[in-house]
Design an enzyme around this catalytic site. Structure first.
Site, PDB file in Angstrom:
ATOM      1  CG  LEU A  68      -1.988  -1.203   1.131  1.00 35.48           C
ATOM      2  CD1 LEU A  68      -3.004  -1.091   2.260  1.00 35.48           C
ATOM      3  CD2 LEU A  68      -2.707  -1.322  -0.217  1.00 35.48           C
ATOM      4  NE  ARG A  69       4.538   0.483  -4.188  1.00 37.33           N
ATOM      5  CZ  ARG A  69       5.079  -0.730  -4.188  1.00 37.33           C
ATOM      6  NH1 ARG A  69       5.578  -1.250  -3.062  1.00 37.33           N
ATOM      7  NH2 ARG A  69       5.158  -1.423  -5.292  1.00 37.33           N
ATOM      8  CG  ASP A 156       6.764  -9.660  -0.578  1.00 34.68           C
ATOM      9  OD1 ASP A 156       6.984 -10.754  -1.112  1.00 34.68           O
ATOM     10  OD2 ASP A 156       6.248  -8.694  -1.181  1.00 34.68           O
ATOM     11  CG  ASN A 283      10.979 -10.583  -8.433  1.00 31.43           C
ATOM     12  OD1 ASN A 283      11.046 -11.745  -8.816  1.00 31.43           O
ATOM     13  ND2 ASN A 283      11.806 -10.079  -7.527  1.00 31.43           N
ATOM     14  CG  ASP A 310       3.062  -9.315  -5.129  1.00 30.19           C
ATOM     15  OD1 ASP A 310       3.263  -8.356  -4.369  1.00 30.19           O
ATOM     16  OD2 ASP A 310       3.979  -9.903  -5.744  1.00 30.19           O
ATOM     17  CG  HIS A 314       5.720   0.193  -9.453  1.00 28.29           C
ATOM     18  ND1 HIS A 314       6.672   0.572  -8.546  1.00 28.29           N
ATOM     19  CD2 HIS A 314       5.668  -1.159  -9.396  1.00 28.29           C
ATOM     20  CE1 HIS A 314       7.188  -0.495  -7.963  1.00 28.29           C
ATOM     21  NE2 HIS A 314       6.593  -1.576  -8.457  1.00 28.29           N
ATOM     22  CG  PHE A 328      10.657  -6.561 -10.843  1.00 31.36           C
ATOM     23  CD1 PHE A 328      10.596  -7.521 -11.848  1.00 31.36           C
ATOM     24  CD2 PHE A 328      11.906  -6.124 -10.431  1.00 31.36           C
ATOM     25  CE1 PHE A 328      11.761  -8.034 -12.426  1.00 31.36           C
ATOM     26  CE2 PHE A 328      13.074  -6.626 -10.999  1.00 31.36           C
ATOM     27  CZ  PHE A 328      13.007  -7.588 -11.994  1.00 31.36           C
ATOM     28  N   GLY A 329       6.276  -5.153 -10.817  1.00 34.27           N
ATOM     29  CA  GLY A 329       5.032  -5.053 -10.075  1.00 34.27           C
ATOM     30  C   GLY A 329       3.797  -4.846 -10.922  1.00 34.27           C
TER      31      GLY A 329
END
Lengths: 431, 307
Positions: A68-69, A156, A283, A310, A314, A328-329
């Site tokens: 959730l950044r 993670d 990833n 996951d 971004h 990645f994401g």
């Protein structure tokens, strides 16, 4: 936002894998809890009635793997915006990973997430780091973190590369009953890689991440879990070989659970061939068709315990660049259920009960979270799903602050139409 | 102007390859003239974006552009805003805003030209993208082979060296196979990409075996970093096992030619006497590079083949 004192979900098909219930029924919610489930057409009354005829009524979906950044990258997602995306996707609870900036490796961090979570649309459960600063060097203060409210421990985004430290983490955390969620990746083997190492990477000249890089760590962690008796949960498995290892470990009675994402269940690395689309960069990387098939088999035979998104937001400035340079994401909160219903349920590969188990019952059990069932007296976290609703994935309309999905423009069938958290309607459409 | 690109050789039809080679041949004649310049691309502007060091390819493109009377601008990573954190997309869009018809790009990231092709209105020419493709190199190699042998069909080409990191190998495999040649690869297993046989090639690790019956020995440059990355125990051992030496070549019974995309690591993958020897066509490759690039620029600008 105050909950209705009473809410009646009327005439839906209630599926609750925990109790084995699958029938048309009325569901009465009172004071934020499930009050009772009755035969349809019952005399139950409430201040507010939600007609659910022809819809599916299930325990609220739970996603135990999101990013959730917040704190740090609030431009990409916040706990609030992530929770809004979650409820739009039918999730009533999400657990969020610790790799924020700064990482969640202290009581203060855990409390911060919980505090922000109180204003969120769904329940927010913090996962704290296994190692201080996610540096893979020293164990975090597990007791304190758990006391503050961490529901699991995970670095993670990074693996715990040191076998010694992973052993200690699995051992030590036993005293506090929390799982270690392992991002299985041997960084030596994956270094320089951006997609799966396969014929596709050979053709594209992109650096390969071999299946091995995941599998040697899955094998290591299973051995460590067996030896220590610690609780191991394997994050985002992506290869046929990993599935084989988990299947074998479960057969031997090792305490291990495993998760898989919708993108690994649906996409394979060939998709990158035509497009070099950075939204396909993730990833672990998208693997081959045989891996996808093995993961699907793992869902059906119980090797895989749960489906997680996951969700990895971004910014488009960072993602809309040449493939090598992109982070990645993939985000998934708003597409997960629709993808699973479209690609697995409607194609006859997986029935509803296992899907609800994989997306609600089991994730709750794995982390010991409330919910995951429709037991009277339990929290009224409920998702109402329209199985037949056809819709198009429109990233521009996402509640998430980010747009990095490879599924934009996909036509899906099946969607959450009402999401109820603690008896409160937090999301509703077309009813 | 159309929006055609040259992004790779994969999937390029044989007729297209043939058209480019035929066009290049007619431009070669221009290069023989006392005044080696034609007005064909007057008013067409070309930007050469080189995000990776390159001498040969860059000079070759520049010469091709100048000889066709195109207007050209050179942007290299060292002089562009890329170092100041501007994204590739922004750099390219800014250049395009200055009304550029064709963008030539060399970049270390595979797919960078494809990325530009998606976000620009200009035609994009891939001048090498990481380990992915180097289509103009393959086309100039095909032209060189066609001049030597008349026919590409049935040729046995052995590509020797670091296949994993070679865009030259990939583009050549596609081009040679499409034109009916057979291709064998030879190199250390650590520099052979996974399942490369799927491209329709034979794979050898023993050089002497691979060279049996070869019409063409295509030697790849060995980046000296490969040793530091642990892919090779030593350069000495590489040279012993996979270096092309005169001594090794004397064992061959058939006639053959030696090719190399440059720049050479003399004494590593090829000895000086082989590189400069009678069977070497390395400098012909360079000459043909200009003609092939002229052909591509011309065709992408909507040119019609004369005659």
């Amino acid at each position: 936002m105050k909950a209705e004192a009473q809410l009646l979900v009327k005439g839906g098909r209630v599926v609750d894998p925990a109790s084995g219930l699958d029938q048309v029924a009325d569901l009465l919610i009172s004071e934020g809890k499930i009050e009772r489930i009755s035969e349809p057409g019952s005399e139950l009354r409430a201040e507010r009635v939600i007609p659910a005829q022809g819809k599916l009524v299930v325990p609220g979906l739970i996603d135990i793997h999101t990013h959730l950044r917040e704190p740090g990258r609030e431009d990409e997602e916040t706990i609030l915006s992530g929770s809004q995306a979650a409820v739009a996707g039918g999730f009533t609870a999400v657990a969020c990973m610790a790799n924020t900036q700064p990482p969640i490796d202290s009581q203060e961090g855990v409390r911060f997430v919980l505090e922000r979570g109180r204003e969120a649309f769904c329940r927010i459960y913090p996962i704290a780091a296994v190692t201080k600063g996610l540096r893979g060097e020293e164990l975090t203060e597990v007791a304190d973190l758990v006391r503050a409210g961490a529901v699991a421990l995970s670095d993670d985004g990074n693996p715990v590369s040191s076998s010694q430290l992973m052993r200690r983490a699995l051992e030590y955390s036993k005293a506090f009953g929390v799982s270690i969620i392992s991002h299985c990746e041997d960084r030596d083997l994956s270094s320089g890689g951006v997609i799966n190492e396969s014929f596709t990477s050979t053709l594209l000249g992109l650096g390969g991440i071999p299946s091995l890089s995941e599998e040697v760590m899955v094998a290591r962690d299973i051995q460590l879990a067996q030896f220590t008796g610690g609780r191991l949960h394997l994050a985002h498995l992506s290869t046929a070989g990993s599935l084989e290892l988990v299947r074998e470990a479960k057969g031997k009675g090792v305490r291990v659970t495993a998760e898989v994402t919708p993108h690994h269940l649906i996409l394979s690395d060939e998709q990158i061939r035509a497009s070099f689309d950075p939204n396909l960069k993730v990833n672990p990387p998208l693997r081959e068709r045989e891996d996808v098939d093995a993961l699907r088999e793992g869902l059906a035979d119980g090797t895989i315990d749960c489906i997680v998104t996951d969700h990895a937001p971004h910014s488009s400035e960072e993602k809309d660049v040449e493939f090598d340079a992109a982070p990645f994401g993939i985000i998934g909160l708003e597409t997960s259920l629709g993808l699973i219903l479209t690609e697995l349920y409607h194609k006859g590969l997986l029935d509803l009960k296992p899907i609800i188990s994989l997306m609600s019952t089991n994730p709750a059990r794995i982390l010991g979270l409330p919910g995951g069932d429709l037991r009277p007296g339990g929290p009224a976290d409920v998702t109402i799903i329209d199985l037949e609703k056809e819709w198009e994935v429109e990233p521009a309309r996402f509640k998430s602050k980010s747009r990095n999905t490879p599924f934009g423009g996909w036509r899906l069938k099946g969607k959450a139409v009402v999401t109820i958290v603690g008896g409160r309607i937090v999301y509703q459409e077309g009813v | 102007m159309g929006r055609e690109h040259l992004l790779g050789i994969e999937g390029m039809p044989a007729e297209r390859i043939k058209l480019i080679l035929d066009t290049a041949e007619s431009f070669k004649e221009v290069l023989e003239r006392p005044i080696r310049k034609v007005p064909t691309l007057r008013g067409v502007s070309v930007a050469n974006l080189f995000f990776e060091p390159s001498t040969r390819t860059r000079v070759s493109f520049e010469l091709a552009e100048k000889r066709l009377s195109a207007e050209l601008v050179n942007v290299s990573a060292a002089s562009s805003s890329v170092l100041k954190g501007e994204t590739l997309k922004d750099t390219a869009r800014n250049i395009e805003a200055m009304k550029v018809d064709i963008v030539v790009i060399r970049h270390s990231a595979p797919g960078a030209p494809h990325f530009l092709a998606r976000c620009l209105e200009s035609s994009v020419i891939n001048a090498g993208d990481g380990a992915h493709e180097h289509p103009t190199q393959a086309l100039l190699d095909l032209l060189t082979l066609r001049e030597r042998f008349g026919e590409l069909k049935g040729l046995r080409v052995v590509i020797v060296g670091d296949i994993t990191y070679s865009r030259v190998a990939r583009s050549n495999i596609w081009g040679l196979k499409r034109m009916g040649a057979s291709v064998a690869l030879c190199g250390p297993p650590t520099l052979m990409p996974l399942r490369v046989e799927g491209m329709g090639v034979e794979v050898y690790h023993n050089l002497d075996q691979a060279l049996q019956g070869a019409d063409v020995i295509y030697v790849l440059r060995l980046q000296l970093e490969r040793q530091k990355e642990g892919l090779l125990p030593s350069l000495r051992e590489y040279t012993n096992q996979w270096g092309i030496t005169a001594q090794r070549l004397t064992k061959l019974k058939q006639k053959f030619i030696i090719m190399h995309p440059g720049p050479l690591n003399r004494g590593i993958e090829i000895t000086p006497e082989v590189a400069d020897g009678p069977y070497s066509v390395i400098l012909d490759q360079v000459t043909n590079g200009v003609a092939v690039r002229m052909a591509i620029l011309y065709l992408l600008s909507g040119g019609k083949v004369e005659g």
